[in-house]
Design an enzyme around this catalytic site. Structure first.
Site, PDB file in Angstrom:
ATOM      1  N   SER A  43      -9.029   3.259   3.341  1.00 16.15           N
ATOM      2  CA  SER A  43      -8.078   3.816   2.406  1.00 16.15           C
ATOM      3  C   SER A  43      -7.307   2.761   1.615  1.00 16.15           C
ATOM      4  CB  SER A  43      -7.078   4.695   3.164  1.00 16.15           C
ATOM      5  OG  SER A  43      -6.340   3.943   4.125  1.00 16.15           O
TER       6      SER A  43
ATOM      7  N   SER B 173      -9.787   1.011   7.469  1.00 16.28           N
ATOM      8  CA  SER B 173      -9.247   1.034   6.109  1.00 16.28           C
ATOM      9  C   SER B 173      -8.871  -0.321   5.542  1.00 16.28           C
ATOM     10  CB  SER B 173      -8.032   1.964   6.045  1.00 16.28           C
ATOM     11  OG  SER B 173      -8.434   3.304   6.197  1.00 16.28           O
TER      12      SER B 173
ATOM     13  N   LYS C 117       0.852  -1.181   0.000  1.00 16.94           N
ATOM     14  CA  LYS C 117       0.000   0.000   0.000  1.00 16.94           C
ATOM     15  C   LYS C 117       0.894   1.240   0.000  1.00 16.94           C
ATOM     16  CE  LYS C 117      -3.715   2.157   2.743  1.00 16.94           C
ATOM     17  NZ  LYS C 117      -4.606   1.970   3.908  1.00 16.94           N
TER      18      LYS C 117
END
Length: 504
Positions: free
Chosen positions: A180, A204, A104
């Site tokens: 996210s 997230s 990520k």
């Protein structure tokens, strides 16, 4: 009234018969390639037995990335040659040897390679350190070949930013993939790879898992390393792990990443057995609290409520006891605490970035909502921060006392199916308060566990009538990922989701 009585009454009234929560899965859309037919552990076994090579898997994942990213916008950084070089140099003999992996693109570093954090302010940022988590991932044999898109600084539950645009849900391109870790979820849901790195500071991991029909486990605070250079994020709210197709992948990834990090202030209790071993163990008869109302009293979409009710029925059919109950939390104090921790952290980081680059904080480098966080974060005092920390400790005590009577809490993951794009992004035509209210109303269940440090998982048990995934959340006691994984393994066997995939 117990949940058993309520569930039976709803079923008799026909309310659950029409619920989409346990709909039959769609057929797999793959053409027989290992990336379609195997999870990460399965791919590693193919590599071990020389049925496929690490380079073949990597090139296949790169090919899918290039084919699908123009449609879904999930890739932030391409490190293809980095992955090829790792293979050329010889991969470690770990349990995931040869399996392609995406990090990520948020505060997760490979020294010398860019980390953009979803922001124009970090377009030239190349850290000088490699994250401890990355070292452990690579030691396990994973082949890193890029980083996935995030909203700016991971600040919202959708993955839309001004650098890469809107990350789209592969189930329906008009809808969000969650955030996210939305880029990670899209990479897995669309079949590029079977598992990907994700982080969770307020939901997230669980939000995009719910939106994209994946399994998403948020570990306990201190379970997985966060540094360097810092060993906690957002005052301890944030954690690292993954989104996966299979429960066993999530467990095995936790096995290779968990453990004390040098310099960390705290760590979660060391398990007696591997997490992978838990997936096939019977969970025993659990006492589960069913929480259908959000702590904030935000309205819940009937389809999300029905999915949780259907999951409760499934748990009862497996021999567990489900009782309607919920902890009594000081929602106002928790909301203020979360804001103080996040806003002050964002403000400090952005002002430090401005000092390092000589570029002033402003609309040329940050999105409107991010700028609002920076402005308000500068007014958080030391006493505000201490009070926020005190509120989180009080909530952790409340939850621990409540869970002395329950093994887990069951709730919807989200208050609605995946929203349309543009509803909770960081560049809205509304003020900060209106944006915050909208974002909080979409995800009113997921933030508490970040504040208390507890593990929680979103399980892909539901589908909306419109064909969008709906997750169901289970929360465990602090340090008890093993209990969650035992139940998750049982649910995966009872209501399989591995063949339920979007038509890509």
């Amino acid at each position: 009234m117990t949940r058993r009585t309520m569930i039976a009454g709803a079923a008799a009234a026909g309310g659950l018969a029409a619920a989409p929560a346990l709909a039959a899965p769609k057929a797999a859309t793959g053409a027989g390639h290992p990336l379609d037919t195997h999870d990460a552990l399965g791919l590693a076994e193919l590599v071990r037995t020389r049925q496929v090579s690490p380079l073949e898997l990597l090139e296949a994942a790169i090919g899918r990335t290039e084919a699908l990213d123009p449609r879904f916008h999930f890739m932030a950084q391409r490190h293809y040659d980095y992955g090829r070089t790792a293979i050329d140099n010889g991969l470690p003999q770990g349990p995931f040897r040869g399996v392609p992996w995406l990090l990520k693109d948020l505060n997760t570093y490979i020294a010398g390679l860019p980390t953009g954090n979803g922001s124009r302010f970090f377009k030239d940022y190349r850290p000088g350190v490699t994250s401890e988590l990355v070292r452990r991932i690579e030691k396990a044999g994973f082949v890193v070949f890029g980083k996935t898109v995030v909203p700016e600084l991971g600040l919202t539950g959708t993955t839309e930013n001004q650098v890469t645009g809107a990350t789209r849900n592969p189930w329906n391109l008009a809808h969000i993939a969650g955030g996210s870790s939305g880029g990670a979820a899209v990479a897995v849901a669309s079949g590029v790879i079977p598992a990907a790195h994700a982080t969770d500071g307020g939901g997230s991991i669980r939000i995009p898992a719910s939106c994209c029909g994946l399994f998403g486990l948020k570990p306990s605070r201190g379970r997985v390393p966060m540094g360097p250079p810092r060993t906690e994020g957002w005052g301890g709210l944030s954690v690292h792990h993954a989104v996966t197709r299979s429960v066993r992948d999530s467990a095995a990834i936790l096995d290779v990443t968990h453990g004390v990090e040098p310099g960390s202030r705290y760590s979660a209790p060391t398990p007696y057995e591997t997490f992978l071993a838990q997936v096939t163990k019977a969970p025993g008869k659990l006492r589960i609290a069913l929480m259908l109302d959000a702590p904030s009293r935000a309205p819940i979409d009937p389809e999300c409520r029905d999915a949780a009710l259907a999951a409760a029925r499934l748990c009862e059919s497996l021999g567990h006891t489900v009782v309607e109950a919920a902890p009594k939390l000081d929602v106002a104090a928790l909301g203020a605490a979360g804001f103080a921790l996040i806003a002050s952290s964002v403000a400090a980081d952005m002002l430090d970035r401005a000092k390092a680059t000589g570029i002033p904080v402003g609309p040329d480098v940050l999105e409107p909502i991010t700028l609002a966080f920076v402005e308000m974060g500068q007014h958080v005092t030391g006493m505000d921060y201490v009070r926020a920390n005190n509120a989180l400790q009080a909530a952790a005590l409340t939850m621990a006392q409540f869970m002395a009577d329950y093994d887990m809490i069951l709730s919807p993951t989200l208050a609605a199916p995946p929203l349309e794009l543009g509803k909770i992004n960081l560049t809205p035509g509304v003020d900060f308060a209106a944006w915050g209210a909208r974002a909080a109303a979409f995800s009113p269940f997921t933030q508490v566990e970040n504040m208390t440090g507890q593990p929680a998982m979103s399980v892909p048990l539901g589908m909306s009538k419109a064909g969008l995934p709906i997750g169901v959340m289970f929360v465990g006691r602090y340090g008890d990922e093993a209990g969650l994984l035992r139940l998750a393994g049982q649910l995966e066997q009872a209501a399989p989701w591995k063949d339920r995939r979007p038509q890509v």
